[in-house]
Design a protein around this motif. Structure first.
Motif, mmCIF file in Angstrom:
data_model
loop_
_atom_site.group_PDB
_atom_site.id
_atom_site.type_symbol
_atom_site.label_atom_id
_atom_site.label_comp_id
_atom_site.label_asym_id
_atom_site.label_seq_id
_atom_site.Cartn_x
_atom_site.Cartn_y
_atom_site.Cartn_z
ATOM 1 N N UNK A 11 1.271 -0.864 -0.029
ATOM 2 C CA UNK A 11 -0.363 -0.382 0.263
ATOM 3 C C UNK A 11 0.704 1.425 -0.114
ATOM 4 N N UNK A 12 1.874 1.543 1.325
ATOM 5 C CA UNK A 12 2.465 2.629 0.939
ATOM 6 C C UNK A 12 3.518 2.647 0.381
ATOM 7 N N UNK A 13 3.520 3.618 -0.548
ATOM 8 C CA UNK A 13 4.327 3.900 -1.483
ATOM 9 C C UNK A 13 4.160 3.412 -2.735
ATOM 10 N N UNK A 14 2.894 2.652 -3.105
ATOM 11 C CA UNK A 14 2.156 1.919 -3.897
ATOM 12 C C UNK A 14 1.084 3.016 -4.348
ATOM 13 N N UNK A 15 0.597 2.863 -3.624
ATOM 14 C CA UNK A 15 -0.968 2.501 -4.002
ATOM 15 C C UNK A 15 -1.529 4.661 -3.557
ATOM 16 N N UNK A 16 -0.683 3.986 -2.158
ATOM 17 C CA UNK A 16 -0.941 5.776 -0.750
ATOM 18 C C UNK A 16 0.427 6.076 -0.657
ATOM 19 N N UNK A 17 0.822 8.135 -1.577
ATOM 20 C CA UNK A 17 1.466 8.789 -1.358
ATOM 21 C C UNK A 17 1.830 8.829 0.721
ATOM 22 N N UNK A 18 2.736 8.680 1.202
ATOM 23 C CA UNK A 18 2.917 8.831 2.825
ATOM 24 C C UNK A 18 4.717 8.994 3.093
ATOM 25 N N UNK A 19 4.651 10.357 3.610
ATOM 26 C CA UNK A 19 5.556 10.860 4.269
ATOM 27 C C UNK A 19 6.084 11.862 4.654
ATOM 28 N N UNK A 20 6.556 11.054 5.713
ATOM 29 C CA UNK A 20 7.126 12.457 7.447
ATOM 30 C C UNK A 20 7.354 13.662 6.793
ATOM 31 N N UNK A 21 7.537 13.721 5.862
ATOM 32 C CA UNK A 21 8.489 14.817 5.053
ATOM 33 C C UNK A 21 7.313 15.887 5.276
ATOM 34 N N UNK A 22 5.639 15.884 4.869
ATOM 35 C CA UNK A 22 4.874 16.367 4.829
ATOM 36 C C UNK A 22 4.481 16.952 6.661
ATOM 37 N N UNK A 23 4.635 16.230 7.285
ATOM 38 C CA UNK A 23 4.351 17.093 8.773
ATOM 39 C C UNK A 23 6.466 17.664 9.296
ATOM 40 N N UNK A 24 7.497 17.134 8.443
ATOM 41 C CA UNK A 24 8.520 17.389 9.912
ATOM 42 C C UNK A 24 9.314 18.442 8.681
ATOM 43 N N UNK A 25 8.839 18.859 7.628
ATOM 44 C CA UNK A 25 9.851 19.855 6.943
ATOM 45 C C UNK A 25 9.289 21.037 7.183
ATOM 46 N N UNK A 26 7.586 21.595 7.091
ATOM 47 C CA UNK A 26 6.667 22.317 8.576
ATOM 48 C C UNK A 26 7.774 22.905 9.752
ATOM 49 N N UNK A 27 7.615 21.136 10.347
ATOM 50 C CA UNK A 27 8.204 21.443 11.978
ATOM 51 C C UNK A 27 9.437 21.723 11.979
ATOM 52 N N UNK A 28 10.350 21.640 10.921
ATOM 53 C CA UNK A 28 11.431 22.777 10.752
ATOM 54 C C UNK A 28 11.953 23.508 10.405
ATOM 55 N N UNK A 29 11.102 24.425 10.096
ATOM 56 C CA UNK A 29 10.997 25.698 9.714
ATOM 57 C C UNK A 29 11.306 25.834 7.948
ATOM 58 N N UNK A 30 11.452 24.759 7.115
ATOM 59 C CA UNK A 30 12.059 24.634 5.897
ATOM 60 C C UNK A 30 13.265 24.252 5.574
ATOM 61 N N UNK A 31 13.809 23.507 7.004
ATOM 62 C CA UNK A 31 15.717 23.192 6.560
ATOM 63 C C UNK A 31 15.827 21.947 6.811
ATOM 64 N N UNK A 32 15.708 21.196 5.744
ATOM 65 C CA UNK A 32 16.194 20.200 4.893
ATOM 66 C C UNK A 32 16.886 19.025 5.471
ATOM 67 N N UNK A 33 17.845 19.622 5.623
ATOM 68 C CA UNK A 33 19.112 19.571 6.806
ATOM 69 C C UNK A 33 18.880 19.003 7.800
#
Length: 206
Positions: A11-33
């Motif tokens: 399911x995940x990655x095949x039928x459903x797009x799931x990625x913690x980045x959708x939460x944490x990129x915002x949480x870390x104010x756009x700081x990807x590193x």
């Protein structure tokens, strides 16, 4: 040409797009590193997979906060905002799934690494999860891919002959285990590549 009568979807990655980045990129104010360091060292995929194998989320969160109290807010965010990690359905693959089911030629089931505590959220959001003949959820079984046991559970539960089945997963480790059991594995890259790979098994998507 092998006679395929069963198709097993991850399911995940095949039928459903799931990625913690959708939460944490915002949480870390756009700081990807900084985000990547946190996901590689604190809320790691190994830690997440432990919950996929049935470890209680509340306990897992408490354990990790105990180890890294300075990251308490971010650790609690992982499951507190888990629903926001669901990016939506992978439309091209959902269309393939629908066409396969409509042919009435195949038994179509799913095998997913997913916490049994969060899976009901996905069931509510994605109507196509009701299309499967059945879904094996790792959190319910207290084991997960790539371990052999969960593949054996799937084969036995749905009376599947390994050599007559195709298993689609984005994770190569899971494909390798499937292959050792005689299951035909297809590593998912994107919907167009999946159509080409299915054609090798005389499964044509029209």
């Amino acid at each position: 040409m092998k006679k395929i009568d069963t198709i097993i979807f991850d399911l995940g990655g095949v039928l459903i797009d799931w990625n913690p980045e959708y939460v944490f990129l915002d949480a870390f104010e756009g700081n990807r590193e900084k985000m990547q360091w946190f996901l590689d060292n604190i809320c790691t995929m190994d830690w997440n997979e432990n919950q996929d194998a049935g470890y209680p989320i509340k306990q897992a969160t408490s354990d990790l906060v105990g180890q890294f109290p300075e990251y308490k807010v971010f650790i609690e965010m992982y499951y507190g905002k888990w629903e926001n990690m669901l990016g939506g359905e992978i439309t091209g693959t959902v269309k393939i799934l629908e066409k396969l089911i409509k042919t009435n030629k195949y038994k179509v089931v799913a095998l997913t690494n997913w916490s049994n505590e969060t899976f009901p959220i996905a069931k509510q959001r994605f109507e196509f999860l009701n299309w499967f003949e059945g879904i094996v959820v790792s959190g319910d079984e207290k084991t997960r891919k790539p371990f052999k046991k969960i593949f054996d559970i799937t084969l036995n539960r749905f009376n599947i002959e390994a050599k007559n089945s195709v298993f689609i997963d984005d994770n190569l480790k899971n494909i390798k285990t499937a292959n050792t059991l005689g299951i035909n594995g297809i590593q998912f890259i994107n919907p167009d590549e999946l159509i080409k790979s299915l054609e090798l098994y005389n499964i044509h998507i029209k």
